[in-house]
Scaffold this motif. Sequence first.
Motif, PDB file in Angstrom:
ATOM      1  N   PRO A   1      -9.271  -7.568  -5.637  1.00 27.65           N
ATOM      2  CA  PRO A   1      -8.338  -6.617  -6.268  1.00 27.65           C
ATOM      3  C   PRO A   1      -7.579  -5.802  -5.230  1.00 27.65           C
ATOM      4  CG  PRO A   1     -10.508  -6.543  -7.316  1.00 27.65           C
ATOM      5  CD  PRO A   1     -10.658  -7.364  -6.088  1.00 27.65           C
ATOM      6  N   ARG A   2      -6.316  -5.518  -5.503  1.00 25.83           N
ATOM      7  CA  ARG A   2      -5.501  -4.716  -4.605  1.00 25.83           C
ATOM      8  C   ARG A   2      -5.952  -3.261  -4.689  1.00 25.83           C
ATOM      9  NH1 ARG A   2      -0.807  -5.732  -1.973  1.00 25.83           N
ATOM     10  NH2 ARG A   2       0.740  -4.077  -1.660  1.00 25.83           N
ATOM     11  N   THR A   3      -6.066  -2.627  -3.543  1.00 26.76           N
ATOM     12  CA  THR A   3      -6.548  -1.252  -3.509  1.00 26.76           C
ATOM     13  C   THR A   3      -5.432  -0.283  -3.851  1.00 26.76           C
ATOM     14  OG1 THR A   3      -6.025  -0.975  -1.165  1.00 26.76           O
ATOM     15  CG2 THR A   3      -8.203  -1.868  -1.709  1.00 26.76           C
ATOM     16  N   ALA A   4      -5.831   0.924  -4.261  1.00 30.67           N
ATOM     17  CA  ALA A   4      -4.856   1.960  -4.571  1.00 30.67           C
ATOM     18  C   ALA A   4      -4.001   2.288  -3.357  1.00 30.67           C
ATOM     19  CB  ALA A   4      -5.581   3.214  -5.072  1.00 30.67           C
ATOM     20  N   LYS A   5      -4.619   2.299  -2.174  1.00 27.34           N
ATOM     21  CA  LYS A   5      -3.885   2.615  -0.952  1.00 27.34           C
ATOM     22  C   LYS A   5      -2.751   1.625  -0.712  1.00 27.34           C
ATOM     23  CE  LYS A   5      -4.464   3.340   4.028  1.00 27.34           C
ATOM     24  NZ  LYS A   5      -5.418   3.359   5.163  1.00 27.34           N
ATOM     25  N   LYS A   6      -3.033   0.340  -0.920  1.00 27.43           N
ATOM     26  CA  LYS A   6      -1.997  -0.679  -0.709  1.00 27.43           C
ATOM     27  C   LYS A   6      -0.874  -0.531  -1.737  1.00 27.43           C
ATOM     28  CE  LYS A   6      -4.787  -4.216   1.591  1.00 27.43           C
ATOM     29  NZ  LYS A   6      -5.283  -5.618   1.532  1.00 27.43           N
ATOM     30  N   TYR A   7      -1.238  -0.211  -2.973  1.00 25.82           N
ATOM     31  CA  TYR A   7      -0.205   0.023  -3.980  1.00 25.82           C
ATOM     32  C   TYR A   7       0.701   1.186  -3.575  1.00 25.82           C
ATOM     33  CZ  TYR A   7      -2.081  -3.033  -7.695  1.00 25.82           C
ATOM     34  OH  TYR A   7      -2.477  -4.108  -8.464  1.00 25.82           O
ATOM     35  N   PHE A   8       0.093   2.296  -3.130  1.00 27.57           N
ATOM     36  CA  PHE A   8       0.867   3.479  -2.768  1.00 27.57           C
ATOM     37  C   PHE A   8       1.762   3.202  -1.559  1.00 27.57           C
ATOM     38  CE2 PHE A   8      -2.697   6.129  -4.765  1.00 27.57           C
ATOM     39  CZ  PHE A   8      -2.001   6.244  -5.952  1.00 27.57           C
ATOM     40  N   THR A   9       1.220   2.487  -0.575  1.00 28.77           N
ATOM     41  CA  THR A   9       2.011   2.164   0.616  1.00 28.77           C
ATOM     42  C   THR A   9       3.194   1.265   0.256  1.00 28.77           C
ATOM     43  OG1 THR A   9       0.053   2.338   2.031  1.00 28.77           O
ATOM     44  CG2 THR A   9       1.949   1.151   2.921  1.00 28.77           C
ATOM     45  N   GLY A  10       2.913   0.225  -0.512  1.00 30.25           N
ATOM     46  CA  GLY A  10       3.986  -0.673  -0.935  1.00 30.25           C
ATOM     47  C   GLY A  10       5.004   0.025  -1.803  1.00 30.25           C
ATOM     48  N   GLY A  11       4.535   0.864  -2.741  1.00 30.67           N
ATOM     49  CA  GLY A  11       5.448   1.592  -3.608  1.00 30.67           C
ATOM     50  C   GLY A  11       6.353   2.527  -2.847  1.00 30.67           C
ATOM     51  N   ALA A  12       5.793   3.249  -1.877  1.00 29.66           N
ATOM     52  CA  ALA A  12       6.601   4.174  -1.079  1.00 29.66           C
ATOM     53  C   ALA A  12       7.657   3.429  -0.269  1.00 29.66           C
ATOM     54  CB  ALA A  12       5.697   4.980  -0.153  1.00 29.66           C
ATOM     55  N   THR A  13       7.280   2.274   0.276  1.00 29.94           N
ATOM     56  CA  THR A  13       8.226   1.484   1.073  1.00 29.94           C
ATOM     57  C   THR A  13       9.392   0.994   0.226  1.00 29.94           C
ATOM     58  OG1 THR A  13       6.434   0.767   2.534  1.00 29.94           O
ATOM     59  CG2 THR A  13       8.467  -0.538   2.556  1.00 29.94           C
ATOM     60  N   TRP A  14       9.072   0.432  -0.949  1.00 32.68           N
ATOM     61  CA  TRP A  14      10.125  -0.086  -1.823  1.00 32.68           C
ATOM     62  C   TRP A  14      10.977   1.034  -2.402  1.00 32.68           C
ATOM     63  CZ3 TRP A  14      11.817  -4.950  -2.459  1.00 32.68           C
ATOM     64  CH2 TRP A  14      11.017  -5.984  -1.969  1.00 32.68           C
ATOM     65  N   LEU A  15      10.372   2.196  -2.667  1.00 29.16           N
ATOM     66  CA  LEU A  15      11.139   3.323  -3.184  1.00 29.16           C
ATOM     67  C   LEU A  15      12.145   3.816  -2.145  1.00 29.16           C
ATOM     68  CD1 LEU A  15      11.600   5.318  -5.484  1.00 29.16           C
ATOM     69  CD2 LEU A  15       9.822   6.778  -4.485  1.00 29.16           C
ATOM     70  N   LEU A  16      11.713   3.884  -0.892  1.00 28.65           N
ATOM     71  CA  LEU A  16      12.628   4.283   0.181  1.00 28.65           C
ATOM     72  C   LEU A  16      13.785   3.300   0.290  1.00 28.65           C
ATOM     73  CD1 LEU A  16      13.332   6.117   2.590  1.00 28.65           C
ATOM     74  CD2 LEU A  16      11.840   4.674   4.004  1.00 28.65           C
ATOM     75  N   LEU A  17      13.462   2.002   0.232  1.00 26.37           N
ATOM     76  CA  LEU A  17      14.503   0.974   0.305  1.00 26.37           C
ATOM     77  C   LEU A  17      15.476   1.112  -0.861  1.00 26.37           C
ATOM     78  CD1 LEU A  17      15.661  -1.605   1.579  1.00 26.37           C
ATOM     79  CD2 LEU A  17      14.001  -2.919   0.232  1.00 26.37           C
ATOM     80  N   GLY A  18      14.949   1.383  -2.052  1.00 28.83           N
ATOM     81  CA  GLY A  18      15.809   1.526  -3.224  1.00 28.83           C
ATOM     82  C   GLY A  18      16.730   2.726  -3.130  1.00 28.83           C
ATOM     83  N   LEU A  19      16.192   3.865  -2.697  1.00 30.11           N
ATOM     84  CA  LEU A  19      17.003   5.082  -2.587  1.00 30.11           C
ATOM     85  C   LEU A  19      18.083   4.939  -1.524  1.00 30.11           C
ATOM     86  CD1 LEU A  19      14.204   7.784  -2.943  1.00 30.11           C
ATOM     87  CD2 LEU A  19      15.883   7.082  -4.664  1.00 30.11           C
TER      88      LEU A  19
ATOM     89  N   CYS B   1       6.513   0.604 -10.384  1.00 34.37           N
ATOM     90  CA  CYS B   1       5.419  -0.218 -10.909  1.00 34.37           C
ATOM     91  C   CYS B   1       4.204  -0.171  -9.988  1.00 34.37           C
ATOM     92  CB  CYS B   1       5.879  -1.661 -11.097  1.00 34.37           C
ATOM     93  SG  CYS B   1       7.010  -1.913 -12.482  1.00 34.37           S
ATOM     94  N   GLN B   2       4.438  -0.247  -8.673  1.00 34.70           N
ATOM     95  CA  GLN B   2       3.321  -0.211  -7.727  1.00 34.70           C
ATOM     96  C   GLN B   2       2.657   1.161  -7.699  1.00 34.70           C
ATOM     97  OE1 GLN B   2       3.437  -2.543  -3.986  1.00 34.70           O
ATOM     98  NE2 GLN B   2       5.628  -2.673  -4.370  1.00 34.70           N
ATOM     99  N   LEU B   3       3.460   2.213  -7.767  1.00 34.51           N
ATOM    100  CA  LEU B   3       2.889   3.560  -7.749  1.00 34.51           C
ATOM    101  C   LEU B   3       2.038   3.808  -8.990  1.00 34.51           C
ATOM    102  CD1 LEU B   3       5.969   5.560  -6.396  1.00 34.51           C
ATOM    103  CD2 LEU B   3       3.902   4.908  -5.128  1.00 34.51           C
ATOM    104  N   VAL B   4       2.525   3.374 -10.149  1.00 36.01           N
ATOM    105  CA  VAL B   4       1.747   3.512 -11.384  1.00 36.01           C
ATOM    106  C   VAL B   4       0.461   2.700 -11.295  1.00 36.01           C
ATOM    107  CG1 VAL B   4       1.719   3.041 -13.859  1.00 36.01           C
ATOM    108  CG2 VAL B   4       3.761   4.026 -12.800  1.00 36.01           C
ATOM    109  N   ALA B   5       0.571   1.466 -10.778  1.00 28.26           N
ATOM    110  CA  ALA B   5      -0.621   0.628 -10.617  1.00 28.26           C
ATOM    111  C   ALA B   5      -1.603   1.265  -9.642  1.00 28.26           C
ATOM    112  CB  ALA B   5      -0.218  -0.758 -10.133  1.00 28.26           C
TER     113      ALA B   5
END
Length: 499
Positions: A229-247, A277-281
């Motif tokens: 299972p993917r850890t919460a830390k990996k979700y948060f890291t991935g979510g932050a990266t994609w959010l920065l790219l989106g903004l 989606c990643q941040l919520v997950a």
Amino acid sequence: MTTKPQLNFWQIWNMCFGFMGIQFGFALQNSNVSRIFQTLGADYSNMAILWIAAPITGLIVQPIIGYFSDNTWNRLGRRKPYFLFGAIAASLSLFIMPNSPTLWVAAGMLWIMDASINVSMEPFRAFVGDMLPRKQRAMGYAMQSFFIAVASVVASSLPWMMANWFDISNIAEPGILPDTVKFSFYAGGVIFFLAVLWTIYSTKEYSPEQLQAFQDAEAQTQSEESFVPRTAKKYFTGGATWLLLGLVSFAIVALNVEQLDKSLFILAGGFCFFAICQLVAGLMAKNNSHNGFAQVMSDLFSMPQTMKQLAFVQFFSWFPFFAMWTYTTAAVTEFHFGSSDVTSAAFNEGADWVGVLFSAYNLTSVFAAICIPIVVKYFNLRIAHMINLFLGGAGFISFLFIKDPTLLIVSMIGIGFAWASILSVPYAILANALPAKKMGLYMGIFNFFIVLPQILAASILGFLITKVFDNQPVYALAVGGASMVLAGILTLRVKEPEY
């Protein structure tokens, strides 16, 4: 232990027959919606944005339906409830769509129609895995491809057939669709419902207890990959990266919207959506929450290796088809028939010819489905798929060099071989790499890599046509051809599962 029994030819025929109705709806949508949009006032710059409804709908609906159908059992069965209710909604949508009074009503109906079709379609992919033993799944997907091809040939040609065989009017007042298109959609609504109803009536699903017994038997002869299972830390890291790219992407487009194109906001929005989606997950993983959304996100990042490799192939294989469905009418009517006036006879003649071209590639796919096993016999699934994708890439690119619209039939032959391969070979490889208990969910997730390239195409093709290719939509098809050639090369990376 009980092994899953083999089905005879007619049982597989009945099981897959409903897919003919589903594809009838998709073919009418793919070959006529651009015509509907143009008739109601759309132009090249917003065509892709209007079309974005279809892939986004599939992105959301298919994994949800896959998850719920994996966990459904009632009087109708496991997958059949979704067949039925999707068919009812889709058939009603097909009756309403050609009577849309305005462009935005038509765009809204595309959302509803595509969602309804996806509700019926997604469980049909998992249905093959449920009902057939591993040795017969390739035949099941080939049968689905056969019905897809037959339905697409007829549905894509319906407006042309009605105009030329039944003398139904093919010209209407500005802002009104001709009767040829309306009657085609009405026929599609009836056929969709009756075909799905036949599969529901003729095929009995296995009970959960039976499926569990089959899974236990299969577990003795195969090993499944271990999933971490993917850890919460990996979700948060991935979510932050994609959010920065989106903004950052939003800011770049907003500050340069006149030089770029407003459709690029779709791409930036997609980055942000994936981040959220990643941040919520991540929050769910941190709180040890378990629900359908958490399961989809977890399995998205824990796909079997074969599925990951096929994902890249699917991505670059489907980009060209979104370009074709969106821009072929505009490209052929303008580049080959010399008219972009939707009220002119030349435009409507060209638009009808596009329907014939779509029928040509689907008719070719019927024969290609017969040829593919022969090629596989001498090579393997991967090489056969690569060859067919190269043929499709050449077909798309040739639109730039062929002036006589009649000769575009040759282009569509290459595209037809690619289409037949895309609809069968990846699923033949994938089905045996998936855990049986998550067949529906993983088939829904696999749809991401059909949908995401379409969202990318909707984001960038409008920009490329208006800013790079001087408002010549035929270049969208050439770009699609290059993408398909790349997909062919990437098939060499795919490792077929061994059993």
